[in-house]
Design a protein around this motif. Structure first.
Motif, short mmCIF file in Angstrom:
data_model
loop_
_atom_site.label_atom_id
_atom_site.label_comp_id
_atom_site.label_asym_id
_atom_site.label_seq_id
_atom_site.Cartn_x
_atom_site.Cartn_y
_atom_site.Cartn_z
N PRO A 135 -3.54 -6.28 14.15
CA PRO A 135 -3.88 -5.35 13.07
C PRO A 135 -4.93 -4.31 13.47
O PRO A 135 -5.01 -3.24 12.86
CB PRO A 135 -4.38 -6.26 11.94
N ASN A 177 -6.66 -0.16 3.23
CA ASN A 177 -6.01 -1.14 2.36
C ASN A 177 -7.04 -2.05 1.68
O ASN A 177 -6.85 -2.47 0.55
CB ASN A 177 -5.01 -1.97 3.15
N ASP A 199 1.55 1.09 6.26
CA ASP A 199 1.72 -0.33 5.99
C ASP A 199 2.20 -0.50 4.55
O ASP A 199 2.20 0.46 3.76
CB ASP A 199 0.39 -1.07 6.19
N GLU A 226 -5.90 -0.63 7.90
CA GLU A 226 -6.39 -1.92 7.40
C GLU A 226 -7.64 -1.74 6.55
O GLU A 226 -7.79 -2.36 5.50
CB GLU A 226 -6.67 -2.86 8.58
#
Length: 412
Positions: free
Chosen positions: A341, A351, A255, A348
């Motif tokens: 997501p 992040n 991502d 995720e």
């Protein structure tokens, strides 16, 4: 000459009515596509109109359909039935005989001819269909024509309340007054559809989004056809099942983490089973796609083949040239479904941890490749509960060849 002129006029009139009917069906098909979540380009393509016309329809109506989407059914005659009526009349059949063939009463056929036929002219299916649909669209009393109700809605919007909040609050404030009831959908339509402009257009700026166009939730992307934006993509549903249970290492998720005003970015690559993190330094920002592609290939080709089984990504434009990356890195790339997501849950979560070092709303370009290497090293050295309190470095270490513990790669 007079009769020939009349025939030409009738022919032109019939052609015009046919075009009108066709346009109505195209409009219905277009707005049905929008309702189903298609982008404007794809909805236009499905309905057989140009992209320019599709964008104009969407813009003029504020993203809200001005037409009834369902085809007339049940007690309503449809175009095919009207064509049968016209053919039966030309053959000289009785109204009852036509009705029996259609499963309708003779009185229904008689009423259809009286209501939708053209006086003094033979009954024709297309103009009858147009007349019937026009009759179905009789104007109805508008809720917001009531000045007291309109005033309450307007006050709520000026206080930046959501349409749903306004609708619910009216029930609380006026529990015994049925006239003070309005659905949130009616408020949205009054704001977005030009034909229903009882509320001042500038009130749309009071909405949370501030948009003057309504964007359906299901739409993948309003700007263009997603299949054209990222061609030939393979969806995550086709990824090998071994990636799901994390038992086999080598399946990655990726991502972009973007900075202030989307002008800077860091790309993240996380291995699903070991949680090992690689950060890609992108000094040119998120729009420098060649630099991103080169950094991604450099990072992945530094790994042994058994750690390059797959990469999952969302449908961001940075992966427009995914086939180039896939071939260069010998790495299959799979795309997640729109707005899903959780299909990249490991990425995720990572992040989120990364935001401790790279806060939202900051300029990420101030971080050098060395800074990112230090951040990745620190996160890869952090004990993880999901790994039995081992560190990502410790889990992936035996699988690596050479020195790959720094966890960073840079674009030139």
């Amino acid at each position: 000459p007079g009769s020939g002129g009349r025939r030409n006029t009738l022919t032109e009139w019939g052609s015009g009515m046919a075009r009108t009917a066709e346009l109505q069906h195209q409009r219905r098909a277009f707005w049905t596509g929008i309702r189903d979540g298609l982008p404007t380009v794809a909805a236009a393509k499905r309905s057989g109109v140009s992209q320019a016309r599709g964008f104009r329809w969407f813009r003029e109506c504020g993203g809200v359909s001005p037409v009834e989407l369902s085809e007339p059914t049940g007690r309503y005659l449809d175009l095919a039935e009207r064509e049968e009526i016209a053919c039966g009349l030309e053959r000289g059949e009785s109204l009852r005989a036509i009705g029996r063939r259609l499963g309708r009463s003779g009185s229904t056929i008689s009423r259809e001819i009286d209501l939708n036929g053209q006086p003094g002219r033979p009954y024709r299916a297309v103009p009858a269909q147009v007349a019937a649909e026009a009759r179905r669209r009789r104007p109805k009393p508008r809720k917001l024509a009531d000045q007291r109700l309109r005033g309450e809605v307007q006050k709520g919007l000026e206080k930046r309340w959501s349409p749903a909040g306004i609708s619910a609050r009216l029930v609380v404030d006026f529990p015994d007054d049925e006239a003070m009831r309005i659905s949130h959908e009616t408020i949205y339509q009054s704001l977005f559809v030009q034909a229903r402009g009882e509320l001042r257009k500038e009130l749309t700026r009071r909405l949370r989004t501030g948009r003057a166009l309504r964007k359906p939730r299901k739409r993948v992307d309003g700007r263009a056809d997603p299949d054209r934006r990222i061609p030939d993509k393979t969806m995550i549903s086709e990824r090998p099942a071994e990636a799901d249970d994390r038992a086999v290492p080598g399946h990655w998720e990726g991502d972009f983490v973007v900075g202030k005003n989307n002008r800077s970015a860091v790309a993240t690559l996380v291995e699903r089973s070991t949680r090992f993190l690689i950060l890609l330094h992108l000094p040119g920002g998120p729009h420098d796609l060649p630099a991103f592609e080169e950094a991604a290939v450099k990072a992945m080709t530094a790994l042994p083949a058994q750690l390059r089984r797959s990469l999952a990504w969302d449908q961001g434009l940075e992966m427009r040239n995914h086939k180039k990356i896939s071939i260069a890195a010998d790495l299959p790339i799979y795309f997640c479904d729109p707005h899903s997501p959780w299909q990249r849950g490991t990425n995720e979560n990572t992040n989120g941890l990364l935001r401790q070092y790279l806060p939202k709303g900051t300029d990420l370009s101030v971080h050098s490749a060395e800074d990112l290497a230090a951040i990745a090293a620190e996160l890869n050295d952090r004990p993880r509960k999901t790994l039995g309190w081992l560190k990502p470095d410790e889990v992936i270490g035996p699988l690596l060849s050479g020195d790959q513990t720094a966890g960073a790669a840079s674009a030139p």
